[in-house]
Design a protein around this motif. Structure first.
Motif, mmCIF file in Angstrom:
data_model
loop_
_atom_site.group_PDB
_atom_site.id
_atom_site.type_symbol
_atom_site.label_atom_id
_atom_site.label_comp_id
_atom_site.label_asym_id
_atom_site.label_seq_id
_atom_site.Cartn_x
_atom_site.Cartn_y
_atom_site.Cartn_z
ATOM 1 N N VAL A 231 0.739 -1.472 -0.509
ATOM 2 C CA VAL A 231 -0.217 -0.442 0.196
ATOM 3 C C VAL A 231 0.644 1.597 -0.223
ATOM 4 C CG1 VAL A 231 -1.334 1.205 0.994
ATOM 5 C CG2 VAL A 231 -2.242 -1.071 1.234
ATOM 6 N N THR A 235 0.394 3.751 -3.575
ATOM 7 C CA THR A 235 0.067 5.505 -3.044
ATOM 8 C C THR A 235 0.890 6.329 -2.817
ATOM 9 O OG1 THR A 235 0.294 4.884 -0.637
ATOM 10 C CG2 THR A 235 -2.250 4.209 -1.043
ATOM 11 N N ILE A 241 -4.531 7.833 -5.831
ATOM 12 C CA ILE A 241 -5.654 6.372 -5.129
ATOM 13 C C ILE A 241 -5.792 7.168 -3.817
ATOM 14 C CG2 ILE A 241 -5.557 4.368 -3.845
ATOM 15 C CD1 ILE A 241 -2.962 3.587 -5.742
ATOM 16 N N LYS A 242 -7.635 7.004 -3.672
ATOM 17 C CA LYS A 242 -8.358 7.501 -2.851
ATOM 18 C C LYS A 242 -8.694 5.873 -2.141
ATOM 19 C CE LYS A 242 -8.660 11.233 -3.452
ATOM 20 N NZ LYS A 242 -7.934 12.433 -4.525
ATOM 21 N N TRP A 265 -6.967 0.984 3.504
ATOM 22 C CA TRP A 265 -6.527 2.441 3.393
ATOM 23 C C TRP A 265 -7.001 2.964 2.169
ATOM 24 C CZ3 TRP A 265 -5.187 6.089 -0.566
ATOM 25 C CH2 TRP A 265 -3.979 6.732 0.043
ATOM 26 N N GLY A 266 -7.550 4.400 3.155
ATOM 27 C CA GLY A 266 -8.051 5.707 2.431
ATOM 28 C C GLY A 266 -9.809 5.587 2.161
#
Length: 456
Positions: A231, A235, A241-242, A265-266
């Motif tokens: 990740v 990212t 990338i959200k 993530w996010g």
């Protein structure tokens, strides 16, 4: 009476003149009136063909060599035979003509609506790099991870075909980067023969307007090895990338995603805009893959609906509320119904996101919910329907016509089932006014339509 044999035999090589196209884009040539369907052949061409199948009434052939070429033949951008976009050998103008004829033929032969106007198809200025979502299988070769599409009619991955010419170009870059990082970290690919290994699929979604990116990593295992390192690298490489989602699919199945998803993530959602409406898109949301053409399609649906400020609209098969929220901009009230609970949850979120208070969404089968609504005194002025490829359930068509809206707007991704349903609606009191084809999937044989029907 003796059975009449085909005028050609399997494995025979013949010379054939091509005069037409099937709705899938195969060339059609005839031997003594007997049609042979040949992939990658175009009308006006002549070529040597090997007969690969000879049924009683028609056969199939393989093009060996062209002896005369059509001016509509172009060099394909991609030479991979994954069966994803089989029309790259023909000019875009011929693709549009083929799809226009497909819709016209369905209206004439299936719906028996010879006099209904089929408007010129709405094409794209640039018929490449339009897809905002892709799901790529992961495999292994010589100890290295490979990604790509399956070869036609097989589960053999064609290496390095993740750079598809119909994908948004950033998607291709993200898939390749995920593969390379996972390879470097020693993450194993899933092996469907022995049901072992880890990484099954890489899914990427993008927002056309927002440039948001979501990455979904589908694994057989509950844990994604080296998750944090993967990740972090990914990212930092792609700041747009959200959301990174880990989906677990334990089953021996061709279904890509499993039931369990967790955001690692996010955010849970990325966002995109169609016109003035913002949509929150989750890993499993149904969202049109060609947003440029979706806007044109929905604008036409809105025009056909001809909604006034006092009108009530029902949107059957409403999904995450894409059409409903477009209609809510003009209507007094919109009711959306959809059988998938997660889609209705997304639809409610999208209404709230846009400050739309005149749209309500319900979980259920439209053919069962609508008669109940009628009993409660709900009388819609307009019904919009956007069913899957199999078209509308007969009970739904009955429920729609019994509500007697002044207009029905039918959005379809299959001209054959559309035409079948139009015939039923005609026989139940509606008049088909106009059919507008839209090319949502250039380089493929698919065509979308939007149709206006008025109460007779």
């Amino acid at each position: 009476m003796a059975k009449q044999n085909a005028p050609v035999e399997k494995n025979e090589t013949i010379t054939l003149n091509f005069e037409d196209l099937t709705h899938e884009g195969n060339g059609v040539g005839k031997i003594n009136g007997y049609p042979l369907f040949v992939p990658e052949a175009l009308p006006g061409e002549e070529g040597k063909v090997k007969v690969v199948k000879a049924n009683k009434n028609f056969g199939f052939g393989k093009l060996l060599e062209l002896t005369k070429e059509s001016p509509d033949r172009i060099e394909p951008v991609c030479h991979v035979h994954c069966n994803g976009c089989g029309l790259q050998h023909m000019s875009y103008s011929l693709q549009l003509e083929m799809k226009q004829n497909q819709v016209k033929n369905a209206m004439k032969k299936i719906a028996h609506l010879e006099h209904v106007q089929v408007l010129p198809i709405i094409g794209m200025d640039d018929p490449l790099h339009y897809r905002n979502k892709v799901q790529i299988p992961v495999g292994e070769k010589n100890g290295e991870l490979i990604t790509g599409f399956y070869q036609k009619r097989s589960h053999r991955i064609i290496e390095n075909t993740e750079t598809c010419v119909t994908h948004n170009e950033v998607i291709n870059d993200v898939v390749k980067t995920v593969r390379d990082i996972a390879n470097r970290l020693g993450i194993q690919a899933y092996n469907e023969q022995d049901h072992k290994g880890v990484l099954r699929h890489i899914m990427v979604r993008t927002g056309e307007e927002t440039k948001d990116i979501m990455v979904v990593l589908v694994t057989r295992t509950d844990k994604l090895p080296h998750q944090d390192e993967l990740v972090k690298e990914l990212t930092s490489e792609f700041p747009h990338i959200k959301s990174v989602v880990h989906n677990v699919n334990h089953k021996r199945t061709n279904v890509i995603m499993g039931d369990e998803s967790k955001v690692i993530w996010g955010d849970e959602y990325i966002h995109d805009k169609i016109g003035e409406i913002t949509f929150a898109i989750s890993a499993k949301s149904f969202y049109q893959v060609n947003p440029t053409q979706t806007k044109k399609l929905y604008d036409k649906a809105l025009e056909y609906a001809d909604i006034g400020t006092k009108d009530t609209v029902i949107d059957a098969y409403c999904g995450i509320g894409t059409i409903s929220l477009f209609m809510a901009q003009k209507a007094r009230k919109v009711y959306g119904v959809e059988v998938v609970p997660e889609a209705i949850s997304d639809a409610k979120k999208n209404a709230k996101l846009n400050g739309i208070t005149n749209a309500e969404f319900y979980v259920g089968e439209a053919e069962k919910v609508m008669p109940w609504w009628k009993m409660q005194g709900l009388n819609p002025d307009v019904i919009v329907v956007d069913p899957p490829r199999k078209g509308c359930d007969e009970e739904l068509l009955k429920a729609m016509t019994e509500m007697k809206p002044k207009r029905i707007v039918y959005v379809s991704c299959n001209p054959s089932t559309l035409a079948r349903d139009l015939r039923v609606l005609e026989d139940r009191g509606y008049a088909t006014q106009e059919v507008q084809p839209v090319d949502m999937f250039p380089q493929t044989g698919h065509v979308e339509c939007v149709v206006q029907l008025d109460l007779k």
